[in-house]
Design an enzyme around this catalytic site. Structure first.
Site, PDB file in Angstrom:
ATOM      1  N   LYS A  59       0.804  -1.222   0.000  1.00  0.00           N
ATOM      2  CA  LYS A  59       0.000   0.000   0.000  1.00  0.00           C
ATOM      3  C   LYS A  59       0.838   1.273   0.000  1.00  0.00           C
ATOM      4  CE  LYS A  59      -4.426  -1.350   0.344  1.00  0.00           C
ATOM      5  NZ  LYS A  59      -5.559  -0.810  -0.433  1.00  0.00           N
ATOM      6  N   SER A 318       0.713  -9.810  -0.048  1.00  0.00           N
ATOM      7  CA  SER A 318       0.433  -8.374  -0.070  1.00  0.00           C
ATOM      8  C   SER A 318       0.727  -7.654   1.228  1.00  0.00           C
ATOM      9  CB  SER A 318      -1.036  -8.141  -0.459  1.00  0.00           C
ATOM     10  OG  SER A 318      -1.896  -8.787   0.468  1.00  0.00           O
TER      11      SER A 318
END
Length: 427
Positions: A59, A318
């Site tokens: 992110k 992720s």
């Protein structure tokens, strides 16, 4: 409801420009070959280790690139963000690095580990607000605040610059595989709001159009599948918040447009939250990878897709922001998913020797009582107890049920999906 943002197509050249712009701040993450998963699935599996970012998640890519493109006036007015935790850390990192004031909204259920890390990265540059029960409620509060104060809302997924930043993951993967002398056959991508899969799909459409993209959602929050079935983004009525990094009620409009344009090469699967837990534990036990639930989505989907033998496959890990306090629930969900943990209400006769008879006549040699709790006495003759039994093998359940019936115990099995069961497992 907010209106859909203007859509300008995203191309590989945009992502390459972003990669050059953030490379001095965000170092490439490793692409690691995984022998265990490769042998298990008959393909060459590589793990893209975005859990090794400074904020332990990809992110930071979209957040930093998005904020770096703001005008001086926008930076001076400050930024606002909503997040399940990982985008917030990227925004906090960027705010501190660029000297920008930020206000970050996260759901009340955001794990403490993520909340603490937001403040570590943001320091005095950010204010953290806990609001709502899920990401969507936190996002609505963030939008209102940004409008009231004239601050800039930094979208976690539904913005072109965010998508471009996340697409740098794909640019790195292709470069790294080329260095190994490999080409990318399939890439497994976790899906929440769709920023990562949108960026990856846009880049691969130009640079590796034959690559199959497998978007993986948690079964309890499959907003992309719902959008594809409806022909456009829809808002789910309810979601399971367990896979917090991907528990989003509505796929982003920008992301959906990119996915729709590339749907011929994108395959969508959803995976059970219990299976995610099993893969989290396997990654930790075998590869030493501390993955959060969303971080294990991609490897979980390997069991759901038929792959060409010997093909080159990348799974994006992720994120690795997992609170150690969650591991009891993770273990529980994994055992339940594998058919090893079961719960019963047993109505014991109130006379000596009943528990001993239950142990001797009902439990098998490898069965274990993991929970025993008297609930109340219904009357003077009987008393109900909540009994949790852990099996050595899933196939031991039928013999256990048969022994319960033969021993004439009054037993009620609590089934997954019922309110009583969910209270026990997640309460």
């Amino acid at each position: 409801m907010t209106s859909a943002p203007d859509f300008t197509p995203v191309h590989a050249s945009d992502i390459q420009g972003a990669q050059a712009g953030i490379s001095s701040v965000i170092a490439p993450t490793p692409l690691q070959f995984c022998p265990r998963l490769s042998q298990q699935h008959g393909v060459e599996v590589y793990l893209k280790r975005e859990d090794l970012q400074d904020v332990r998640s990809y992110k930071i890519r979209g957040a930093y690139y998005n904020i770096s493109n703001l005008s001086d006036e926008e930076k001076a007015a400050g930024v606002v963000a909503a997040s399940a935790g990982n985008h917030a850390q990227g925004v906090a990192y960027a705010c501190r690095a660029m000297g920008i004031d930020g206000k970050i909204f996260v759901p009340k259920r955001t794990p403490k580990q993520k909340r603490d890390r937001i403040m570590v990265h943001g320091g005095d540059s950010v204010e953290l607000v806990l609001v709502g029960n899920n990401f969507d409620e936190a996002a609505e509060a963030a939008r209102r605040d940004a409008e009231e104060r004239g601050a800039t809302l930094v979208e976690p997924f539904n913005a072109r610059d965010t998508v471009i930043g996340q697409g740098t993951v794909a640019a790195e993967v292709l470069t790294q595989l080329t260095g190994f002398g490999k080409s990318l056959d399939s890439i497994f991508v976790p899906v929440g709001g769709g920023g990562l899969i949108g960026g990856i799909a846009a880049y691969l459409a130009d640079m590796s159009p034959r690559t199959a993209i497998i978007g993986t959602e948690p079964a309890g929050a499959a907003s992309l599948a719902a959008a594809m079935n409806a022909g456009g983004p829809v808002t789910l009525e309810a979601i399971d918040p367990f896979v917090d990094g991907a528990a989003v009620k509505r796929i982003g409009d920008v992301n959906y447009r990119i996915i729709e344009e590339n749907q011929g090469r994108i395959h969508i699967v959803d995976v059970d939250e219990g299976a995610v837990c099993t893969n989290m534990l396997d990654l930790y036990q075998n590869e030493g990878i501390i993955a959060e639930p969303a971080g294990a989505l991609s490897v979980t989907a390997l069991d759901e897709v038929k792959l060409a033998p010997g093909s080159t496959v990348v799974c994006v890990i992720s994120g690795g922001n997992n609170d150690v306090l969650r591991y009891a629930e993770i273990m529980e969900r994994s055992l339940v998913h594998r058919g090893l943990k079961h719960y019963f209400l047993v109505n014991f006769a109130q006379e000596p020797g009943q528990l001993r008879r239950f142990l001797n006549d009902v439990l098998g040699p490898d069965d274990d009582i993991s929970l025993f709790e008297y609930l109340k006495k219904n009357n003077r003759e009987t008393g109900a107890a909540l009994v949790g039994i852990e099996l050595a093998r899933a196939t031991d359940l039928d013999p256990l049920l048969a022994r319960m019936e033969d021993a004439s115990f009054d037993c009620q099995r609590l089934m997954p999906g019922t309110p009583e069961y969910e209270f026990i497992v997640t309460g």
